[in-house]
Write a protein that holds these residues in place. Structure first.
Motif, PDB file in Angstrom:
ATOM      1  N   GLN A 156     -33.498 -45.775  86.251  1.00 30.20           N
ATOM      2  CA  GLN A 156     -33.137 -46.950  84.642  1.00 30.20           C
ATOM      3  C   GLN A 156     -32.111 -48.085  85.018  1.00 30.20           C
ATOM      4  OE1 GLN A 156     -34.796 -44.219  80.477  1.00 30.20           O
ATOM      5  NE2 GLN A 156     -32.486 -44.836  80.821  1.00 30.20           N
ATOM      6  N   CYS A 179     -34.004 -55.841  87.936  1.00 30.57           N
ATOM      7  CA  CYS A 179     -35.008 -56.695  87.090  1.00 30.57           C
ATOM      8  C   CYS A 179     -34.428 -58.055  86.267  1.00 30.57           C
ATOM      9  CB  CYS A 179     -36.296 -56.368  86.392  1.00 30.57           C
ATOM     10  SG  CYS A 179     -36.897 -54.990  86.371  1.00 30.57           S
ATOM     11  N   ALA A 230     -34.347 -58.117  80.822  1.00 30.74           N
ATOM     12  CA  ALA A 230     -35.490 -56.237  80.283  1.00 30.74           C
ATOM     13  C   ALA A 230     -35.813 -56.279  78.981  1.00 30.74           C
ATOM     14  CB  ALA A 230     -34.462 -54.918  80.761  1.00 30.74           C
ATOM     15  N   THR A 276     -39.812 -56.513  78.074  1.00 28.22           N
ATOM     16  CA  THR A 276     -40.659 -54.839  77.328  1.00 28.22           C
ATOM     17  C   THR A 276     -40.572 -55.333  75.781  1.00 28.22           C
ATOM     18  OG1 THR A 276     -38.248 -54.449  77.143  1.00 28.22           O
ATOM     19  CG2 THR A 276     -39.062 -53.205  78.973  1.00 28.22           C
ATOM     20  N   GLU A 277     -39.727 -56.599  75.710  1.00 27.48           N
ATOM     21  CA  GLU A 277     -40.154 -56.401  73.968  1.00 27.48           C
ATOM     22  C   GLU A 277     -39.270 -55.241  73.135  1.00 27.48           C
ATOM     23  OE1 GLU A 277     -44.253 -57.743  73.016  1.00 27.48           O
ATOM     24  OE2 GLU A 277     -44.093 -59.346  74.713  1.00 27.48           O
ATOM     25  N   VAL A 294     -32.621 -51.104  74.944  1.00 29.73           N
ATOM     26  CA  VAL A 294     -32.360 -52.416  76.061  1.00 29.73           C
ATOM     27  C   VAL A 294     -30.825 -51.907  77.031  1.00 29.73           C
ATOM     28  CG1 VAL A 294     -31.933 -53.232  78.139  1.00 29.73           C
ATOM     29  CG2 VAL A 294     -34.089 -53.413  76.086  1.00 29.73           C
ATOM     30  N   MET A 307     -36.647 -44.632  78.850  1.00 30.18           N
ATOM     31  CA  MET A 307     -37.432 -45.559  79.022  1.00 30.18           C
ATOM     32  C   MET A 307     -39.267 -44.897  78.300  1.00 30.18           C
ATOM     33  SD  MET A 307     -36.743 -47.647  81.606  1.00 30.18           S
ATOM     34  CE  MET A 307     -35.116 -49.525  81.426  1.00 30.18           C
ATOM     35  N   ALA A 315     -42.369 -48.845  79.240  1.00 28.19           N
ATOM     36  CA  ALA A 315     -40.824 -49.866  79.268  1.00 28.19           C
ATOM     37  C   ALA A 315     -40.486 -50.024  80.397  1.00 28.19           C
ATOM     38  CB  ALA A 315     -39.919 -49.959  78.689  1.00 28.19           C
ATOM     39  N   ALA A 331     -44.425 -51.837  83.055  1.00 26.62           N
ATOM     40  CA  ALA A 331     -43.690 -53.063  82.864  1.00 26.62           C
ATOM     41  C   ALA A 331     -42.601 -53.119  83.462  1.00 26.62           C
ATOM     42  CB  ALA A 331     -43.721 -53.461  81.538  1.00 26.62           C
ATOM     43  N   LEU A 332     -41.468 -52.604  83.376  1.00 26.85           N
ATOM     44  CA  LEU A 332     -40.256 -53.402  84.538  1.00 26.85           C
ATOM     45  C   LEU A 332     -40.744 -53.200  86.127  1.00 26.85           C
ATOM     46  CD1 LEU A 332     -37.197 -51.639  82.284  1.00 26.85           C
ATOM     47  CD2 LEU A 332     -37.990 -54.357  82.483  1.00 26.85           C
TER      48      LEU A 332
END
Length: 165
Positions: free
Chosen positions: A13, A20, A26, A30-31, A37, A49, A53, A56-57
């Motif tokens: 992670q 990223c 991040a 990921t919003e 985060v 995570m 997420a 997306a990452l």
């Protein structure tokens, strides 16, 4: 789940967030909130995570770091769809990077255990170097696979200081 597996996921992670572009980026990808985060990035926080997420990452940095840990936990390994790009890697450069990182890892471990106590902070530092070595080894192995598949290739060796002809 074993503690070792959780530590591997937490390290993945952290590496994923770093690759990223850090916590702020991040968050944008990921919003999720900055504090959430940050918890994912903290090796001492138990938060993991969610799959969305992770996806997306991993998609953003094009490196399946957490997915690879999950696969390993099941006795599997991921294949590299970009193995062809490895054919352009110079075998000597790839080997040199593995050797450089091996030395760095040996030094990190030696420094960490020099006082007779291996702290979690020192373990995190060692793990970071080990993660870089693992990637370099993976790159070298992928290049070797391409060479085998092609039946060999030039190692880009040349004689230095010799007569040209």
């Amino acid at each position: 789940m074993s503690d070792a597996f959780i530590y591997r996921v937490k390290a993945a992670q952290r590496d994923l967030i770093e690759r990223c572009g850090g916590i702020e980026r991040a968050v944008a990808i990921t919003e999720f909130s900055k504090s959430q985060v940050g918890r994912w990035n903290n090796p001492n926080d138990p938060d993991l995570m969610p799959i969305g997420a992770v996806r997306a990452l991993e998609h953003d940095c094009r490196q399946p770091l957490i997915t690879a840990v999950m696969a390993e936990a099941s006795g599997r390994r991921l294949s590299d769809p970009e193995a062809e790009r490895q054919s352009e890697v110079n075998v000597l450069s790839a080997h040199a990077e593995v050797m450089r990182l091996s030395g760095e890892l040996a030094n990190s471990v030696a420094v960490a255990i020099a006082d007779g106590h291996f702290t979690p902070t020192e373990a995190t530092a060692v793990d970071r170097v080990a993660a870089n070595l693992e990637k370099a080894m993976s790159d070298l192995r992928a290049m070797a696979a391409v060479v085998k598949a092609r039946g060999g290739m030039s190692a880009n060796l040349r004689l230095v200081g010799g007569e040209e002809g």
